[in-house]
Design a protein around this motif. Structure first.
Motif, short mmCIF file in Angstrom:
data_model
loop_
_atom_site.label_atom_id
_atom_site.label_comp_id
_atom_site.label_asym_id
_atom_site.label_seq_id
_atom_site.Cartn_x
_atom_site.Cartn_y
_atom_site.Cartn_z
N LYS A 2 -7.01 -1.83 -2.74
CA LYS A 2 -5.59 -2.03 -2.48
C LYS A 2 -5.43 -2.99 -1.30
CE LYS A 2 -1.70 -1.01 -0.02
NZ LYS A 2 -1.44 -0.88 1.42
N GLY A 147 5.68 1.87 2.21
CA GLY A 147 4.23 2.10 2.29
C GLY A 147 3.65 2.66 1.00
N ASP A 150 0.00 2.37 -1.16
CA ASP A 150 -1.18 3.22 -0.92
C ASP A 150 -1.24 4.31 -1.98
OD1 ASP A 150 -1.63 1.80 1.43
OD2 ASP A 150 -0.54 3.24 2.68
N GLY A 205 1.38 5.07 10.14
CA GLY A 205 1.74 4.42 8.87
C GLY A 205 0.61 3.70 8.19
MG MG Z 1 1.12 0.21 4.33
#
Ligand code: MG
Ligand code: ADP
Ligand code: ASP
Length: 414
Positions: A2, A147, A150, A205
């Motif tokens: 990723k 976010g 992920d 984060g």
């Molecule tokens: Mg991130």
């Protein structure tokens, strides 16, 4: 594999990510890559929505936000093709990522990865747009919360039974504090799921909270590492695999908190339920909750809780109909911050809370709210004092590593 936003921010970096993916393929691995939107694309899209509407429709917001990740994947597929490999990009929906019906912070409920498997079987490298899926019933495009790429990556890794889910980012792994605030922070070689969950929940984060939950529930091995070098990063592992359990592992922080206080809450069964059912119905993520029994019999109680600042408007709207009945008055504080310490070792070690409070008191940092878990202590404080509090606690608990200095960290402009 990723790649986060900074790691695909411009043409050069997309080509670099493509090279890295191809290297892995040429080393004999089959690769699925999940990409984030480039640089600050998602922020810009949110801004764009704000320019045409003060309260953008959530469904349309998701249509808009999901485009950023599609751009990254299509561009990266082109770059991989030019390196002589076959690549195919897929939207979250095409990749079979099914979510619940909620918009802007949807939950993944299933991954039907047959299309990914078919492409892998044809020897293609598969690029999946992160941060998005399609809702199971209404078949709307959904996004997974900030976010969220992920979590896309971990979910795809789980569905395919991947050996590892590598999260390539702009720092070398998970640190004992955000290295942007504490340059002496130490990179952790390993961190347990339990600690990583507490860290992500309290503001680190570097991994989205849900990705860590998903990885723990599905037994996915996460390796969080730098997209700029080949050094090993941080492995997130089961607690039994940890070599040692230090007292404190990390100091985390958040600068995006708000606090609401409800005054004049009737001291009777069901009062809190009504309030928090309304908030849950509006999909507001409430964090700390504090309530005290009124000092005098028949008195009224006060309830305070924290929530993400961006949820304040929705929370207000959800509670308004209850005014005068479930509570008398509602006060909102926009600008709160939070500092937390996390460490599995504190379970069996008294005096940690006293030390945290003492360190903050010595510098005149006032604590507004406190909450604890067996391995975490969080303090809500003034937004302006957060950075200082993180630095103070990091040094009071001696978390800096020898030899891990900031200049090793190639921070690029974001
Ligand atoms: Mg991130
Ligand atoms: P990406 O775009 O790759 O997903 P993010 O910005 O979401 O990257 O996450 C990486 C950032 O997380 C780092 O640049 C760092 O500032 C921040 N961060 C916060 N806490 C930590 C921590 N404890 N360890 C490492 N990074 C942290
Ligand atoms: N692009 C999304 C965001 O900025 C998702 C991600 O980067 O993981 O939040």
């Amino acid at each position: 594999m990723k790649f986060g936003g900074t790691s695909v921010a411009d043409a050069e970096r997309i080509k670099r990510a493509a090279r890295r993916i191809v290297d892995k393929r040429e080393a004999g691995e089959r690769v699925v890559a999940v990409l984030s939107a480039r640089g600050s694309t998602t922020d810009e899209l949110i801004e764009m929505a704000g320019e045409v509407s003060a309260t953008p429709d959530p469904r349309e917001m998701d249509m808009l936000l999901s485009t950023g990740e599609r751009i990254s994947c299509a561009l990266c597929a082109m770059a991989i093709n030019d390196l002589g490999h076959r690549a195919i990009s897929l939207t979250g929906s095409q990749a079979g990522i099914l979510t619940d019906e909620s918009h802007t912070k949807a939950l993944i409920v299933d991954v039907r990865a047959d299309r990914i498997r078919a492409a892998l079987a044809e020897d293609s490298i598969v690029l999946v747009a992160g941060f998005q899926g399609v809702s199971r019933n209404a078949r709307n495009v959904t996004t997974l919360g900030r976010g969220g790429s992920d979590t896309s990556a971990v979910a795809v890794a789980a569905a395919l039974g991947a050996d590892v889910c590598e999260i390539y980012t702009d720092v070398s792994g998970v640190y004992s504090a955000d290295p942007r605030i504490v340059p002496q922070a130490r990179k952790l070689d390993m961190v347990s799921f339990e600690e990583m969950l507490e860290m992500a929940a309290s503001g680190a984060g570097v991994l989205q909270l849900r990705s860590v939950e998903y990885a723990r529930n599905h037994g996915v091995r996460i390796h969080c590492r730098s997209s700029f070098d080949d050094e090993p990063g941080t492995f997130v592992v089961a607690e039994e695999e940890m070599m040692e359990q230090p007292l404190i592992t990390a100091v985390t922080h958040s600068t995006s908190e708000a606090r609401m206080t409800l005054i004049g809450v009737p001291d009777e069964p069901g009062a809190a339920a009504r309030i928090f059912e309304a908030l849950a119905g509006a999909n507001v993520n409430v964090d700390m909750i504090v309530q005290n029994e009124p000092a005098s019999a028949g008195g009224l109680a006060e309830i305070s809780f924290t929530l993400p600042r961006e949820d304040l408007r929705v929370a207000n709207a959800a509670l308004e109909p209850l005014a005068g009945e479930a509570f008398a008055e509602l006060l909102a504080h926009q600008d709160m911050g939070k500092v937390s310490i996390v460490g599995a070792g504190m379970r069996s070690h008294p005096g940690v809370a006293a030390k945290v409070f003492g360190v903050l008191a010595n510098e005149g940092v006032n604590i507004d709210m406190i909450s604890t878990s067996p391995i975490k202590i969080s303090c809500v404080i003034d937004l302006e004092r957060v950075e200082q509090a993180v630095q103070l606690l990091h040094s009071a608990f001696e978390l800096s590593g020898e030899g891990t200095v900031a200049e090793e960290e190639p921070f690029r402009a974001r």
